[in-house]
Motif scaffolding. Structure first.
Motif, PDB file in Angstrom:
ATOM      1  N   LEU A   1       0.851  -1.185   0.000  1.00  0.00           N
ATOM      2  CA  LEU A   1       0.000   0.000   0.000  1.00  0.00           C
ATOM      3  C   LEU A   1       0.894   1.244   0.000  1.00  0.00           C
ATOM      4  O   LEU A   1       1.876   1.311   0.715  1.00  0.00           O
ATOM      5  CB  LEU A   1      -0.831  -0.015   1.278  1.00  0.00           C
ATOM      6  N   LEU A   2       0.533   2.204  -0.842  1.00  0.00           N
ATOM      7  CA  LEU A   2       1.225   3.491  -0.838  1.00  0.00           C
ATOM      8  C   LEU A   2       0.224   4.565  -0.447  1.00  0.00           C
ATOM      9  O   LEU A   2      -0.879   4.597  -0.976  1.00  0.00           O
ATOM     10  CB  LEU A   2       1.751   3.835  -2.235  1.00  0.00           C
ATOM     11  N   VAL A   3       0.616   5.423   0.458  1.00  0.00           N
ATOM     12  CA  VAL A   3      -0.253   6.535   0.842  1.00  0.00           C
ATOM     13  C   VAL A   3       0.448   7.821   0.436  1.00  0.00           C
ATOM     14  O   VAL A   3       1.592   8.051   0.826  1.00  0.00           O
ATOM     15  CB  VAL A   3      -0.495   6.527   2.369  1.00  0.00           C
ATOM     16  N   ASP A   4      -0.213   8.629  -0.386  1.00  0.00           N
ATOM     17  CA  ASP A   4       0.378   9.923  -0.718  1.00  0.00           C
ATOM     18  C   ASP A   4      -0.553  11.039  -0.261  1.00  0.00           C
ATOM     19  O   ASP A   4      -1.486  10.804   0.507  1.00  0.00           O
ATOM     20  CB  ASP A   4       0.744  10.006  -2.209  1.00  0.00           C
ATOM     21  N   GLY A   5      -0.302  12.246  -0.713  1.00  0.00           N
ATOM     22  CA  GLY A   5      -1.037  13.395  -0.200  1.00  0.00           C
ATOM     23  C   GLY A   5      -2.538  13.312  -0.365  1.00  0.00           C
ATOM     24  O   GLY A   5      -3.278  13.843   0.453  1.00  0.00           O
ATOM     25  N   GLY A   6      -3.020  12.644  -1.429  1.00  0.00           N
ATOM     26  CA  GLY A   6      -4.453  12.662  -1.661  1.00  0.00           C
ATOM     27  C   GLY A   6      -5.117  11.308  -1.755  1.00  0.00           C
ATOM     28  O   GLY A   6      -6.336  11.193  -1.639  1.00  0.00           O
ATOM     29  N   SER A   7      -4.338  10.250  -2.008  1.00  0.00           N
ATOM     30  CA  SER A   7      -4.974   8.949  -2.232  1.00  0.00           C
ATOM     31  C   SER A   7      -4.200   7.825  -1.581  1.00  0.00           C
ATOM     32  O   SER A   7      -3.091   7.992  -1.098  1.00  0.00           O
ATOM     33  CB  SER A   7      -5.097   8.630  -3.720  1.00  0.00           C
ATOM     34  N   VAL A   8      -4.849   6.670  -1.653  1.00  0.00           N
ATOM     35  CA  VAL A   8      -4.284   5.442  -1.110  1.00  0.00           C
ATOM     36  C   VAL A   8      -4.276   4.445  -2.263  1.00  0.00           C
ATOM     37  O   VAL A   8      -5.298   4.268  -2.920  1.00  0.00           O
ATOM     38  CB  VAL A   8      -5.189   4.920   0.019  1.00  0.00           C
ATOM     39  N   PHE A   9      -3.149   3.843  -2.547  1.00  0.00           N
ATOM     40  CA  PHE A   9      -3.071   2.900  -3.661  1.00  0.00           C
ATOM     41  C   PHE A   9      -2.605   1.548  -3.176  1.00  0.00           C
ATOM     42  O   PHE A   9      -1.687   1.464  -2.354  1.00  0.00           O
ATOM     43  CB  PHE A   9      -2.070   3.374  -4.721  1.00  0.00           C
ATOM     44  N   VAL A  10      -3.219   0.489  -3.697  1.00  0.00           N
ATOM     45  CA  VAL A  10      -2.699  -0.849  -3.466  1.00  0.00           C
ATOM     46  C   VAL A  10      -2.007  -1.274  -4.756  1.00  0.00           C
ATOM     47  O   VAL A  10      -2.611  -1.258  -5.823  1.00  0.00           O
ATOM     48  CB  VAL A  10      -3.809  -1.850  -3.094  1.00  0.00           C
ATOM     49  N   TYR A  11      -0.712  -1.585  -4.675  1.00  0.00           N
ATOM     50  CA  TYR A  11       0.080  -2.007  -5.824  1.00  0.00           C
ATOM     51  C   TYR A  11       0.398  -3.490  -5.680  1.00  0.00           C
ATOM     52  O   TYR A  11       0.600  -3.981  -4.576  1.00  0.00           O
ATOM     53  CB  TYR A  11       1.414  -1.259  -5.854  1.00  0.00           C
TER      54      TYR A  11
END
Lengths: 132, 775
Positions: free
Chosen positions: B387-397
């Motif tokens: 999981l990556l969390v950035d300033g606006g979203s959460v992504f599962v890679y």
């Protein structure tokens, strides 16, 4: 006689038979005085020159002394601040050493715990083998 | 971890520098008593004078409008807040143009901060006032009036309260009118700086008593530093709240959030008046008293996973070491490293432009993926994806660099997510809500669809930590949560439909961690260290809970320790002084887990016989019961002398109908509801009725009996017998009604019951359910 009359009139003859208004002796003395005065003036001038020179020398000496004095004070301050600087540096180094010590302590604790784990595992393996 | 600092030979400011701030990850603004506003470009190493303030303006603090707030209100340009000694504060654009001047205080404006959402700002002045202003500089309220100058102010994580200092005290004052402030004495000297991290909720303070301290948001002291030689003049949390920087005279420290110091630098800077972290949390700028601006970036970040060690050696390179064969690898990356994570056989590195996924099997060819945004604040790895969390979203890679999903939820805020509030397993993603901390959002990790019917699961108390177990099938996924009272609860996640209630596992839990290879849980509880070898035992047989755990005195870990890792049989605990302590647990429960997940119950029994430990037997008993393996359960229960259970199992084994056996198993685990559903579904109405009768659930029994028009008299008879025994009168209306309709004849009832059992014995096991569906 004639001389006397002349003398009364205030006239004199000198050795070179020139007519004079001053008595030859007085004239002589005047001349001597003049010479002496001249000598005196010369001496005074010389003295002045020497005094000036002396003052000049003293002045240069005083500036030199002053400079040296300043230098000495500077040096003394520098030494003082140096020791302060040293102190500060020492403090900094001590702080760094303290930090390293803490880190070392952390690592020591970790090492010891790993050592224990290692011993535990060896013991377990031994027991395991024995049980078999 | 340490700072690598850069200082120019000659200062660019002619007077002391009072404040610094980051415009972007590569640009720093600084301002000082020479009235110049300088911009430092770190890429080109150029410094330009952006603008010059009037000679009577002496700036004190500079704070850029938080970037996260720009997402919401698009179109607003970058601006920063500058407070000055003349009682004014300025809102200045990135080109140095003053957009707004506001006369804020009498005497100097000592502190000024934007709220985290950027909607307002707080200023504090020498006059002892704390004022709240709107985004455009309109006065909203005067929050507080202190008798001493207020040197520091900070916003609460939700921007609904302000923390400020008054002499030696720290005060938290909520914005809502007439609410009671929290106040406590923080230091022995005047407090000069405070900081409050929105992510972890921890508070930092430092002052003239030459200490810095870490507090939680209730004002409990978590850490107090040793004495320094000079007052603490600056403090700053990194954006993710994992580390912080402390500045003093010729001193720059990098500290862990627990308070202990990662590294100490002694640059010749004079006093560092202000510190600011770049948005990605990799760099710090400091305003120095001798006109310098010190720039420092964090290096030597050290990660370990099993036999691999990774160390960031410079901005763009990582040294890798395999301790088993002493093989060294050096990874060179194109851009600055922002975050990295090493776990589950993969290393994920995020740089300012790209992400790299290295497998531990192959360090040569990483998968590279482009980032949506460079401000990655968190990486959470699971076995199959991360999981990556950035300033606006959460992504599962996935580990080949594909985006699997990007879950969203209402009121989403990503800047406050951290390892405690986010948990990822192979199939599930759990995220604790920020606005209502009682909620947990649950998603399917590969599709991003919400579980629990798309609604967040809610607990009755605020949740502090969520953690998903890592192994096993999606249907057995369990989530451990720690609530505000520090109770540890376990929740079984349902793939479809609504979740149940959480079951309590233990109390006073400070920190916990799941094992990576088996569903075992380790936690620090008050003064003891506990490992649950099979936490799911609470769903099966609560009585076994003490038997399936191991407890140890936690004295060796000291106070405020935290479980760092639980790999294989090794548990690593980080003490509050920063040292790592390893401890090991028995390897047998993990082996048992493996046998059970692969359904090798024979091997499991053999293992338990070999080990001859009650813990192992108890675990096996619980696992077998959970998997409805009666034989194994019987053996295991008898090994731990649970005669009642063995007896019960015998009884169950004699039941001829399979569904009834299943129901009895469920009953044994204490799931009365499940058992009843099972029985009704398979048409065993009589058994369902009897089940409710034996559990004294008379009304439900009668409902069932009436609904299926069978055994109404039995129910009434049992009820009457029960009432007679306890000398009670009938209170239920339902029963008084049916009492009149049926007549009770015990002979007939017993006959009927016997007939039912007879029928079951004669019937083939599976026909019961078929009969029911046919009719």
């Amino acid at each position: 006689m004639a001389d006397q009359t002349l003398a009364k009139a205030g006239l004199y003859f000198d050795e070179l038979n020139k007519i004079r208004v001053l008595e030859p002796e007085v004239a002589q003395q005047t001349l001597e005085l003049k010479d002496e005065c001249k000598q005196f003036v010369d001496k005074i001038r010389e003295f002045h020159e020497r005094a000036d020179h002396f003052i000049q020398v003293a002045d240069t000496l005083s500036t030199a002394v002053e400079a040296e004095k300043m230098k000495a004070i500077g040096c003394r301050n520098l030494i003082k601040s140096m020791s302060k600087q040293r102190e500060a540096q020492e403090q900094q180094l001590l702080a760094l050493i303290g930090e390293k010590k803490l880190e070392l302590e952390r690592l020591r604790v970790q090492y010891e715990s790993l050592h224990r784990t290692d011993a535990d595992q060896l013991e377990f393996i031994e027991q395991f083998i024995l049980q078999k | 971890m340490r700072f690598k600092t850069t200082l120019l030979d000659r200062p660019k400011h002619s007077e002391l520098v009072s404040c610094v701030g980051w415009m972007s990850p590569d640009e720093v603004f600084s301002c000082g008593d020479d009235h110049k506003l300088l911009c430092w470009n770190l890429l080109s190493n150029e410094t330009v004078v952006v603008s010059e303030f009037p000679a009577n303006t002496f700036p004190l603090e500079l704070h850029w409008l938080p970037k996260t707030s720009l997402h919401k209100t698009k179109g607003t340009a970058d601006v920063f807040l500058l407070t000055a000694a003349d009682g004014k504060f300025y809102i200045v654009g990135s080109n140095g143009r003053v957009e707004k001047v506001v006369d804020g205080h009498r005497g100097a404006v000592l502190a000024g901060r934007w709220s985290h959402d950027g909607a307002g700002l707080v200023t504090a002045g020498e006059d002892g006032l704390v004022k709240i202003w709107s985004r455009s500089g309109m006065l909203r309220s005067t929050l507080a009036q202190a008798s001493t100058p207020v040197y520091g102010a900070a916003w609460s994580p939700d921007s609904d309260a302000v923390l400020y200092t008054a002499g030696t005290s720290i005060i938290i004052k909520p914005l809502t009118p007439n609410s009671k402030p929290i106040q406590w004495k923080g230091h022995d000297g005047v407090i000069l700086k405070v900081a409050w991290n929105p992510n972890t909720g921890l508070i930092l303070s430092g002052g003239e008593d030459t200490r810095y301290r870490v507090w939680d948001s209730y004002g409990r002291q978590l850490y107090s530093s040793t004495l320094h030689h000079h007052p603490i003049t600056s403090l700053a949390w990194s954006p993710d709240g994992q580390v912080f920087a402390v500045g003093s005279f010729n001193t720059l420290r990098l500290c862990d959030k627990a308070g202990w110091c990662h590294s100490l630098e002694k640059p010749s800077t004079g006093s560092i008046f202000n510190l600011a972290w770049s948005g990605d949390g990799t760099q710090v700028a400091g305003a120095c008293g001798n006109g310098h601006v010190i720039l420092a970036h964090v290096i030597e970040n050290h990660l370990e996973w099993k036999n691999y060690e990774a160390t960031v050696t410079s901005r763009t390179s990582i040294a890798l070491r395999d301790v088993t064969n002493e093989a060294w690898e050096k990874l060179e990356l194109r851009d600055r490293i922002i975050k990295l994570s090493l776990s589950h056989g993969y290393m994920v590195i995020v740089t300012s432009s790209q992400g790299y996924i290295y497998s531990t099997r192959n360090w040569n060819t990483p998968f590279i993926f482009e980032l949506k945004e460079s401000n990655v604040s968190l990486i959470v790895q699971a076995e199959r994806h991360f999981l990556l969390v950035d300033g606006g979203s959460v992504f599962v890679y996935s580990y080949d660099g594909r985006v699997l999903c990007s879950p969203r939820w209402p009121g989403m805020r990503t800047d406050v997510l951290n390892g405690h509030t986010v948990s990822l397993s192979n199939d599930t993603l759990a995220i604790r809500d920020k606005t209502d901390e009682k909620l947990v959002h649950l998603f399917d990790a590969s599709t991003g669809k919400g579980l629990n019917d798309g609604k967040p699961w809610s607990h009755k108390l605020e949740i502090v930590q969520v953690a998903l177990d890592q192994v096993g099938t999606p249907n057995d996924r369990r989530m451990a949560i720690v609530d505000r009272n520090r109770d540890l609860l376990l929740l079984a996640l349902q793939r479809v439909g609504a979740m149940g209630r959480a079951v309590k596992l233990g109390g006073m839990v400070q920190s916990l961690c799941w094992n990576d290879g088996a569903n075992m849980l380790a936690a620090l509880q008050d003064a003891k260290f506990t490992v649950w070898f099979y936490p799911a035992v609470v769903f099966v047989d609560r009585d076994l809970l003490p038997l399936t755990t191991t407890e140890k005195d936690a004295a060796e870990f000291g106070k405020n320790a935290a479980v760092d890792r639980f790999l294989d049989t090794q548990i690593t605990v980080r003490r509050s002084d920063g040292s790592l302590v390893t401890t090991s647990v028995s390897p047998y429960p993990a082996l048992l887990h493996n046998y059970v997940t692969t359904k090798h119950f024979d091997d499991a029994v053999r293992l338990a016989r070999f080990v001859k430990e009650d813990t192992v037997w108890a675990c096996l008993a619980a696992m077998a019961t959970a998997h409805r393996e009666l034989g194994t359960a019987e053996v295991s229960y008898s090994a731990i002398d649970a005669a009642d259970k063995v007896h019960n199992i015998h009884h169950i084994q004699e039941i001829p109908v399979k569904e009834a056996r299943m129901a009895e198993m469920a009953l044994m685990a204490g799931h009365v509801g499940d058992a009843e559903v099972l029985l009704v579904q398979s048409g065993l109405i009589f058994r369902a009725v009897m089940l409710n009768l034996t559990t004294y659930n008379f009304e439900r029994a009668l409902q069932l009996a009436v609904k299926h028009r069978t055994h109404v008299d039995t129910v009434v008879a049992f009820r009457q017998r029960y009432l007679a025994r306890f000398n009670k009168a009938e209170t239920s209306k339902l029963f008084t009604q049916y009492q009149k309709q049926v007549e009770v004849d015990w002979d007939k009832i017993n006959e009927k019951i016997e007939m039912e059992y007879q029928k079951e014995r004669e019937k083939p096991t599976t026909s019961a359910s078929q009969n029911f569906t046919d009719s």
